[in-house]
Write a protein that holds these residues in place. Structure first.
Motif, PDB file in Angstrom:
ATOM      1  N   VAL A 301       0.872  -1.181   0.000  1.00 57.86           N
ATOM      2  CA  VAL A 301       0.000   0.000   0.000  1.00 57.86           C
ATOM      3  C   VAL A 301       0.907   1.228   0.000  1.00 57.86           C
ATOM      4  O   VAL A 301       1.805   1.345   0.829  1.00 57.86           O
ATOM      5  CB  VAL A 301      -0.904   0.012   1.253  1.00 57.86           C
ATOM      6  N   THR A 302       0.700   2.129  -0.951  1.00 57.47           N
ATOM      7  CA  THR A 302       1.547   3.317  -1.057  1.00 57.47           C
ATOM      8  C   THR A 302       0.674   4.571  -1.048  1.00 57.47           C
ATOM      9  O   THR A 302      -0.386   4.598  -1.682  1.00 57.47           O
ATOM     10  CB  THR A 302       2.330   3.284  -2.392  1.00 57.47           C
ATOM     11  N   LEU A 303       1.135   5.584  -0.348  1.00 58.89           N
ATOM     12  CA  LEU A 303       0.422   6.880  -0.356  1.00 58.89           C
ATOM     13  C   LEU A 303       1.335   7.925  -0.964  1.00 58.89           C
ATOM     14  O   LEU A 303       2.460   8.122  -0.498  1.00 58.89           O
ATOM     15  CB  LEU A 303       0.085   7.285   1.075  1.00 58.89           C
ATOM     16  N   GLN A 304       0.883   8.556  -2.027  1.00 58.12           N
ATOM     17  CA  GLN A 304       1.691   9.587  -2.671  1.00 58.12           C
ATOM     18  C   GLN A 304       0.912  10.889  -2.708  1.00 58.12           C
ATOM     19  O   GLN A 304      -0.323  10.881  -2.617  1.00 58.12           O
ATOM     20  CB  GLN A 304       2.018   9.182  -4.100  1.00 58.12           C
ATOM     21  N   GLN A 305       1.657  11.970  -2.904  1.00 52.87           N
ATOM     22  CA  GLN A 305       0.992  13.260  -2.996  1.00 52.87           C
ATOM     23  C   GLN A 305       1.560  14.017  -4.180  1.00 52.87           C
ATOM     24  O   GLN A 305       2.768  14.006  -4.405  1.00 52.87           O
ATOM     25  CB  GLN A 305       1.258  14.025  -1.703  1.00 52.87           C
ATOM     26  N   ALA A 306       0.702  14.631  -4.975  1.00 54.10           N
ATOM     27  CA  ALA A 306       1.178  15.433  -6.105  1.00 54.10           C
ATOM     28  C   ALA A 306       0.170  16.541  -6.341  1.00 54.10           C
ATOM     29  O   ALA A 306      -1.024  16.275  -6.498  1.00 54.10           O
ATOM     30  CB  ALA A 306       1.308  14.580  -7.355  1.00 54.10           C
ATOM     31  N   GLY A 307       0.651  17.760  -6.337  1.00 46.97           N
ATOM     32  CA  GLY A 307      -0.256  18.896  -6.539  1.00 46.97           C
ATOM     33  C   GLY A 307      -1.320  18.909  -5.461  1.00 46.97           C
ATOM     34  O   GLY A 307      -1.013  18.774  -4.274  1.00 46.97           O
ATOM     35  N   TYR A 308      -2.558  18.982  -5.878  1.00 42.75           N
ATOM     36  CA  TYR A 308      -3.638  19.037  -4.902  1.00 42.75           C
ATOM     37  C   TYR A 308      -4.377  17.708  -4.791  1.00 42.75           C
ATOM     38  O   TYR A 308      -5.535  17.648  -4.449  1.00 42.75           O
ATOM     39  CB  TYR A 308      -4.595  20.176  -5.262  1.00 42.75           C
ATOM     40  N   GLU A 309      -3.620  16.634  -5.104  1.00 39.58           N
ATOM     41  CA  GLU A 309      -4.248  15.307  -5.045  1.00 39.58           C
ATOM     42  C   GLU A 309      -3.380  14.343  -4.260  1.00 39.58           C
ATOM     43  O   GLU A 309      -2.167  14.512  -4.164  1.00 39.58           O
ATOM     44  CB  GLU A 309      -4.391  14.740  -6.475  1.00 39.58           C
ATOM     45  N   LEU A 383      -7.656  11.047  -4.685  1.00 36.62           N
ATOM     46  CA  LEU A 383      -8.608  11.885  -3.938  1.00 36.62           C
ATOM     47  C   LEU A 383      -8.077  13.317  -3.854  1.00 36.62           C
ATOM     48  O   LEU A 383      -6.861  13.521  -3.786  1.00 36.62           O
ATOM     49  CB  LEU A 383      -8.767  11.348  -2.514  1.00 36.62           C
ATOM     50  N   PRO A 384      -8.967  14.309  -3.835  1.00 35.02           N
ATOM     51  CA  PRO A 384      -8.483  15.688  -3.672  1.00 35.02           C
ATOM     52  C   PRO A 384      -8.022  15.917  -2.229  1.00 35.02           C
ATOM     53  O   PRO A 384      -8.597  15.353  -1.302  1.00 35.02           O
ATOM     54  CB  PRO A 384      -9.714  16.539  -4.005  1.00 35.02           C
ATOM     55  N   LEU A 385      -6.988  16.726  -2.086  1.00 34.44           N
ATOM     56  CA  LEU A 385      -6.509  17.052  -0.736  1.00 34.44           C
ATOM     57  C   LEU A 385      -7.423  18.099  -0.108  1.00 34.44           C
ATOM     58  O   LEU A 385      -8.109  18.828  -0.826  1.00 34.44           O
ATOM     59  CB  LEU A 385      -5.105  17.646  -0.823  1.00 34.44           C
ATOM     60  N   TYR A 386      -7.388  18.174   1.212  1.00 32.33           N
ATOM     61  CA  TYR A 386      -8.154  19.233   1.866  1.00 32.33           C
ATOM     62  C   TYR A 386      -7.378  20.539   1.699  1.00 32.33           C
ATOM     63  O   TYR A 386      -6.178  20.598   1.958  1.00 32.33           O
ATOM     64  CB  TYR A 386      -8.359  18.897   3.347  1.00 32.33           C
ATOM     65  N   ILE A 387      -8.058  21.577   1.213  1.00 29.10           N
ATOM     66  CA  ILE A 387      -7.394  22.878   1.072  1.00 29.10           C
ATOM     67  C   ILE A 387      -7.962  23.790   2.153  1.00 29.10           C
ATOM     68  O   ILE A 387      -9.184  24.003   2.213  1.00 29.10           O
ATOM     69  CB  ILE A 387      -7.681  23.521  -0.316  1.00 29.10           C
ATOM     70  N   ASP A 388      -7.060  24.324   2.950  1.00 33.47           N
ATOM     71  CA  ASP A 388      -7.506  25.228   4.013  1.00 33.47           C
ATOM     72  C   ASP A 388      -7.819  26.595   3.385  1.00 33.47           C
ATOM     73  O   ASP A 388      -6.925  27.263   2.870  1.00 33.47           O
ATOM     74  CB  ASP A 388      -6.378  25.352   5.051  1.00 33.47           C
TER      75      ASP A 388
END
Ligand code: ADP
Length: 411
Positions: A301-309, A383-388
């Motif tokens: 299981v891998t979690l990655q982040q790129a831009g706002y996703e 999934l979209p990230l939460y944007i404050d």
């Protein structure tokens, strides 16, 4: 009304000049053509549809009655008025019997001719309108007929799908029910024996397994019906996806069964999701990875982040999915026919991925799959990230794709 187009046929050249002028003076919106012989008229009538034809009866060569017969053949809907000599009642009667719209006696009373022509033109144009409307109605009726045919075949298809669905569901529910029934009968017989406690214990484990299986099926059916009837409601809250994954993997690997062999948990990834529903997606992907890969092979299981996703992927080294089946894999009730369950009996109606896709899409994300038969599959949830909304600064590091956390499970 449209511009009326009239043809006058007469061998008397003087009349051919005078009549159109008289008509132009008395009738608005008309166009008058002339022919000095029946032969020439037939040619014109073949090329063009007139609103009315006026012809002298007495002409050298082909006369007016013969022309009338030809018009009846070529253009039966064009009204024809014949000009007869004064007192030639006989000819007038023959003209009417031959299908003439009216007859005009010489010397021509211009007002009478205009009135008769106006009636003739009106009749013809009304006729044309009725025909056009009839055609429109016919086209409409045909398109309605096609629509009814299409809807009927859709209904037949939907009915067939419902029948298939009912047969799958009843079949799937019957297996655990039969097992439950058998176990209860067995326990009833065994309960009086001295070693009853042990036998009952084993029996209860089996019964619980069957009950769980039925629970999965019924929950899947319920979710699917909520999705289909648009009653699927999300209860979103902010949470850390890294923490949620760690928690689910801990639960998943607790006790007997798969074990966690490797873990790099990273910085938090903030998302705003329905925790229960996203957990359902992750558990479904994990249990599919387990179901369709051999015992002992790793699941990552891998979690990655790129831009706002953020991208959560579950990779297995299992049987994989044939390329031509990949487009249907997220469809309702779809099970790849050639894919064998590696561990135990098949549980599931082919609804798991369908429900997962709908859940992810309702969160504004999407789910993809990459797979090679014999080499495993990777399912990726984006999934979209939460944007404050209150923080204006953009953290530049978040825009660069990077891995946040990795877990490897052996099962
Ligand atoms: P099911 O309840 O049948 O597992 P799913 O909707 O979860 O239904 O999956 C649909 C089908 O996709 C499965 O029947 C299986 O054929 C295939 N599938 C799903 N996940 C995997 C995987 N990790 N490896 C290989 N095949 C898979």
């Amino acid at each position: 009304m449209d511009k009326a187009h009239i043809l006058i046929v007469d061998d008397d050249i003087a009349l051919l000049e005078a009549l159109p002028q008289a008509l132009h003076l008395r009738m608005e919106d008309i166009e008058v053509d002339t022919c000095d012989s029946a032969q020439a008229a037939i040619e014109r009538i073949g090329e063009h549809e007139f609103d009315a034809i006026v012809s002298d009866i007495k002409m050298p060569g082909m006369d007016g009655l013969a022309l009338l017969a030809k018009i009846q053949e070529l253009r039966p809907e064009t009204p024809t008025l014949l000009i007869t000599g004064h007192g030639e009642h006989d000819l007038a009667v023959r003209a009417l019997r031959g299908g003439a719209y009216d007859f005009i006696q010489k010397p021509i009373d211009r007002d009478y001719l205009v009135a008769a022509l106006q009636r003739a033109v009106q009749t013809h144009q009304l006729h044309r309108q009725v025909k056009a409307q009839q055609l429109t109605l016919e086209l409409h009726a045909r398109s309605l007929e096609r629509m009814v045919q299409k809807r009927t075949s859709e209904l037949v298809e939907a009915n067939a799908a419902k029948d298939k669905f009912l047969s799958i569901v009843s079949h799937e529910l019957k297996t655990p029910l039969t097992s439950l029934k058998g176990m209860t009968q067995l326990l009833r017989r065994q309960v009086k024996r001295p070693d009853a406690a042990e036998v009952v214990g084993v029996g209860l484990v089996d019964m619980e397994r069957s009950i769980r299986r039925m629970e999965v099926l019924v929950n899947d059916l319920l979710d699917s019906s909520l999705i289909e009837t648009n009653m699927f409601v999300l209860h979103r809250k902010r949470c850390d996806l890294v923490e949620l994954c760690r928690h689910l993997i801990d639960e998943y690997t607790a006790g007997a069964g798969p074990s966690l062999t490797f873990e790099i948990p990273g910085d938090p990834i903030e998302v705003e999701v329905d925790v229960n529903r996203i957990s359902q997606v992750i558990i479904n992907l994990l249990s599919n990875a387990r179901k369709y890969s051999p015992r002992g092979s790793p699941i990552t299981v891998t979690l990655q982040q790129a831009g706002y996703e953020t991208m959560l992927s579950v990779r297995d080294m299992g049987v994989g999915i044939p390329e031509e089946m990949l487009p249907q894999i997220f469809d309702q009730f779809y099970r790849v026919p050639s894919v064998e369950v590696q561990n135990g009996p098949h549980v599931g109606l082919g609804l798991g991925l369908y429900i997962s896709r709908k859940i992810v899409e309702r969160h504004g994300g999407h789910i993809d799959v990459q797979s090679t038969p014999g080499q495993g599959s990777t399912f990726t949830v984006v999934l979209p990230l939460y944007i404050d909304p209150s923080s204006e600064a953009t953290d530049i590091t978040r825009l660069v794709p990077h891995t946040q956390a990795v877990w490897t499970i052996a099962h």
